[in-house]
Design an enzyme around this catalytic site. Structure first.
Site, PDB file in Angstrom:
ATOM      1  N   LYS A 124     -10.258  -5.174  15.751  1.00  0.00           N
ATOM      2  CA  LYS A 124      -8.857  -5.587  15.689  1.00  0.00           C
ATOM      3  C   LYS A 124      -8.238  -5.266  14.334  1.00  0.00           C
ATOM      4  O   LYS A 124      -7.080  -4.856  14.258  1.00  0.00           O
ATOM      5  CB  LYS A 124      -8.747  -7.084  15.987  1.00  0.00           C
ATOM      6  N   LYS A 207     -10.622  -0.814  30.718  1.00  0.00           N
ATOM      7  CA  LYS A 207     -10.507  -2.164  31.253  1.00  0.00           C
ATOM      8  C   LYS A 207      -9.030  -2.536  31.377  1.00  0.00           C
ATOM      9  O   LYS A 207      -8.210  -2.159  30.541  1.00  0.00           O
ATOM     10  CB  LYS A 207     -11.219  -3.143  30.312  1.00  0.00           C
ATOM     11  N   LYS A 210      -3.117  -6.090  29.189  1.00  0.00           N
ATOM     12  CA  LYS A 210      -1.664  -6.223  29.105  1.00  0.00           C
ATOM     13  C   LYS A 210      -1.058  -5.173  28.184  1.00  0.00           C
ATOM     14  O   LYS A 210       0.133  -4.871  28.274  1.00  0.00           O
ATOM     15  CB  LYS A 210      -1.284  -7.617  28.602  1.00  0.00           C
TER      16      LYS A 210
END
Length: 343
Positions: A124, A207, A210
């Site tokens: 991240k 995968k 959103k």
């Protein structure tokens, strides 16, 4: 383990804690088939604690109004999915301050190098740039450990991407127990049976997420839009419907989704589609998803239309959670030598 106020009575159902972030205005199909459906099933055999983890959400920048709205809609969707607030403690993480309080204690037991090895932070932070990443993002797994240990959870539903965080939780529990006193249950992983890994309909090598809305099926979307996305799903140039995730990931993803929603094993589906074109399979998957999404969206809206009742359910869930969390934190504070406040 020695007897503590936080220990469960003999014969009690084991506790489970799981959470979901309020970072979108709708859950997607992957959230439902990968987690929420299993949350509902686990209510039969476990004492269940389910939380909307808004403290975790602010490890990256959030618009306050959007976060507030998404937290309410995430809570409503959790109930709409079938989690029963009479059977489970369903609550918003920030409504239980013990999460942050235990999180600080655990941070003081975690080595910097130990925290630096968490791969999710590297992933991240790499997207944001390390200099822009917050300290909260760095310590995210430690707060997650506090979430689990507060409730003396015996088992934690985890996917592969969370196993490293659970190992950190286990290490911290064992470290605290060894250094101070036997206070925490050391949790183990609960492998979700039948949890489907739902892939992106526009890119079946990834995968469902959103962050890629084109191939993501949001459960609060209009049924026509859901159907259109599924009928436009990427497949391949082969004509046969086979379950072959490596060579036919798009078709295999459609089969897995239909199997999960219908309860029909994939081999039976494949046999039934012999000599049939992809369009028929896509249509059947679209019908099955819409049949799930329509009542789900209606129930979610019903809850949102009665904010006072939604607030009542939130408050009740937080109270149930705090009854357990406060006892655990009191044990922790006593073990590490804090002076208790005068009453």
């Amino acid at each position: 383990m020695t007897e503590h106020a936080t220990a469960q009575p003999a014969g009690a159902r084991p506790r489970v804690l799981s959470g979901i972030q309020p970072t979108a205005d709708s859950f997607h199909l992957g959230n439902y088939l990968g987690a929420l459906r299993n949350w509902v099933a686990m209510q039969d055999d476990y004492e269940t604690f389910y939380t909307i983890v808004d403290l975790h959400a602010i490890t990256v920048p959030q618009d306050p109004a959007v976060l507030r709205a998404n937290t309410r809609v995430s809570f409503a969707q959790t109930i709409a999915a079938g989690v029963d607030p009479q059977r489970s403690a369903v609550f918003v993480q920030s409504h239980v301050p013990e999460h942050a309080q235990l999180g600080w204690v655990l941070m003081c037991l975690t080595g910097f190098g130990e925290a630096s090895r968490m791969t999710q932070f590297k992933d991240k932070a790499g997207k944001q740039g390390t200099s822009a990443a917050s300290v909260g993002l760095f310590t995210y797994p430690i707060l997650q450990a506090a979430d689990i240990l507060l409730y003396q959870a015996a088992e934690v539903p985890v996917g592969e991407d969370q196993r490293q965080h659970l190992e950190l939780t286990r290490d911290l529990a064992q470290r605290f127990n060894s250094r101070f006193s036997e206070t925490f249950v050391v949790p183990k992983a609960h492998v979700l049976k039948g949890a489907a890994k739902v892939l992106d309909f526009a890119d079946p090598t990834a995968k469902m997420s959103k962050s890629s809305p084109g191939g993501c099926i949001f459960l609060l979307e209009e049924p026509k839009r859901i159907s259109k996305k599924i009928k436009s799903a990427v497949t391949d140039s082969e004509a046969a419907i086979r379950f072959d995730p490596e060579n036919q990931p798009g078709v295999s993803n459609l089969l897995e989704v239909l199997s999960a929603l219908s309860g029909t094993p994939v081999p039976e589906l494949v046999a039934g589609y012999e000599g049939v074109l992809y369009g028929t399979l896509k249509g059947d998957v679209a019908d099955a998803v819409v049949a799930l999404a329509e009542p789900f969206a209606a129930r979610t809206q019903e809850l949102l239309d009665d904010p006072a009742e939604l607030d009542r359910i939130m408050a009740s869930g937080a109270q149930r959670a705090r009854e357990v969390a406060a006892r655990t934190l009191a044990d922790v504070y006593e073990a590490i030598g804090f002076v208790p406040p005068a009453r």
